[in-house]
Write a protein that holds these residues in place. Structure first.
Motif, short mmCIF file in Angstrom:
data_model
loop_
_atom_site.label_atom_id
_atom_site.label_comp_id
_atom_site.label_asym_id
_atom_site.label_seq_id
_atom_site.Cartn_x
_atom_site.Cartn_y
_atom_site.Cartn_z
N LEU A 189 48.56 42.43 35.99
CA LEU A 189 47.33 42.07 36.67
C LEU A 189 46.86 40.69 36.27
O LEU A 189 46.30 39.95 37.07
CB LEU A 189 46.24 43.10 36.34
CG LEU A 189 44.88 42.87 36.97
CD1 LEU A 189 44.98 42.91 38.49
CD2 LEU A 189 43.88 43.90 36.48
N VAL A 201 48.79 46.59 33.41
CA VAL A 201 47.65 45.75 33.06
C VAL A 201 48.08 44.33 32.75
O VAL A 201 47.40 43.37 33.07
CB VAL A 201 46.88 46.36 31.86
CG1 VAL A 201 47.73 46.43 30.61
CG2 VAL A 201 45.62 45.54 31.58
N SER A 225 41.38 46.61 31.96
CA SER A 225 41.56 47.17 33.30
C SER A 225 41.58 48.69 33.19
O SER A 225 41.74 49.24 32.09
CB SER A 225 42.86 46.67 33.93
OG SER A 225 43.96 47.40 33.42
N SER A 241 38.44 45.23 36.98
CA SER A 241 38.96 44.74 35.70
C SER A 241 38.26 43.44 35.34
O SER A 241 37.56 42.84 36.16
CB SER A 241 40.48 44.55 35.79
OG SER A 241 40.81 43.71 36.88
#
Length: 342
Positions: free
Chosen positions: A21, A18, A326, A61
């Motif tokens: 990302l 996460v 996310s 997300s």
């Protein structure tokens, strides 16, 4: 390029996925409350951060960023803006950048693709010690200060990432759709007044076993002409980097920095200002924290930059607060032992 599968790369990263990302965030409009001609680019240095090239988690997300910036230029420095020349400019901004990202589960060109769309809103304040009459006949002003609370441009973004063990690679593309609140006669704007496209590539080294990470992303911006002022910024080169260590699976500490250099001349600047090529650098600390939010994974990151080496651009400091959600990252699983057949 030989690479592991996207799913395998995510399982290897586990809860770190996460954070990866949102190593890449939106390229946002003027953080210093100044139009692009005022010495601030479409690309806001510091957009990329640690784990920028690591794979994310497939699915939807959401990211929300709060950005505060406080900058100023020397009393004698001149900046073209809207057909006039401003002297001794300063700016302050409090911006919120927000939007969704969709990460595809199906590999594309052997990598993991994602698309994002970001919006901007907030408050911008700009001031100038003196505004001189320009070729469009603007009125001379002294000690002007203006502020604006409104909305900014829309920023689409795409990226493609590959994972190969501790090595991660990415390419990205983004741009500016100039629909934000912009007026060439104002000192404070949240829109650029022109479109732009930006693209580049990056690399992340990350070893989940040691918790050590280093990322660097370089890109190039092309600015379209501002038809309101007939001014066109030159092309901009930028490098963002971050280095950090995960002391636990949740806590990340490190440093981050950037370097920005305009590489071609502006078109439309007064002859006395020449090509008006801008430059800025910055460095500062960062801290990140990963945590569960129901059936989602949450990530909070705080970083701050002190700027230096400015040329044709105001300098100061800026701080970023990122909150991201996310899908929960799959945990790494140990390989199953071989079973003997009898």
């Amino acid at each position: 390029m030989n690479n592991t599968s996207a799913a395998g790369g995510i399982r290897r990263l586990g809860p770190y996925a996460v954070a990866g990302l949102f190593g890449l965030t939106a390229a946002v409009t003027p953080c210093a409350a100044l139009a692009d001609e005022g010495g601030v680019s479409f690309w806001l240095p510091g957009n990329f951060g640690s784990l920028a090239a690591t794979p994310g988690v497939p699915g939807w997300s959401w990211a929300t960023l709060y950005i505060h910036s406080d900058v100023a230029a020397g009393a004698g420095q001149q900046f073209p803006r809207g057909g006039r020349v401003d002297v001794g400019i300063a700016g302050r901004a409090d911006l919120v950048v927000f939007g969704p990202t969709y990460t595809f589960a199906t590999p594309f060109l052997g990598g993991q693709a994602s698309v994002s769309l970001f919006g901007i809103s907030g408050r911008s304040e700009g001031s100038a010690a003196l505004s001189l009459t320009g070729p469009l006949g603007n009125t001379i002003g002294i000690n002007r200060t203006q502020d604006l609370t409104s909305y900014g441009d829309v920023i689409p973004q795409v990226s493609l990432k590959w994972n190969q063990g501790v090595h991660n690679f990415m390419v990205y593309g983004t741009g500016d759709i100039p629909v934000g609140d912009y007026d060439p006669s104002r000192l404070a704007n949240l829109g650029l007044g022109h479109g732009a496209i930006d693209g580049g590539a990056g690399y992340t080294y990350f070893n989940p076993q040691t918790g050590n990470e280093f990322s660097a992303v370089a890109g190039l911006t092309y600015n379209f002409k501002n038809t309101s002022t007939q001014y066109q910024n030159g092309m901009d080169f930028h490098v963002d980097w971050g280095a950090s260590h995960f002391f636990t699976k949740q806590l990340q500490l490190g440093v981050a920095g950037y370097y920005f250099q305009q590489v071609t001349d502006d078109f439309g600047a007064p002859a006395s200002l020449g090509g008006f090529r801008a430059r800025i650098a910055g460095i500062g600390p960062q801290i990140g924290f990963l945590f569960p939010v129901g059936d989602m994974d949450g990530y909070v990151n705080v970083k701050a930059y002190k700027e230096f080496a400015a040329e044709h651009r105001p300098e100061g400091w800026n701080a970023w607060l990122t909150f991201a959600l996310s899908p929960k990252a799959p945990e790494a699983t140990a390989p199953k032992p071989l079973q003997r057949k009898y």
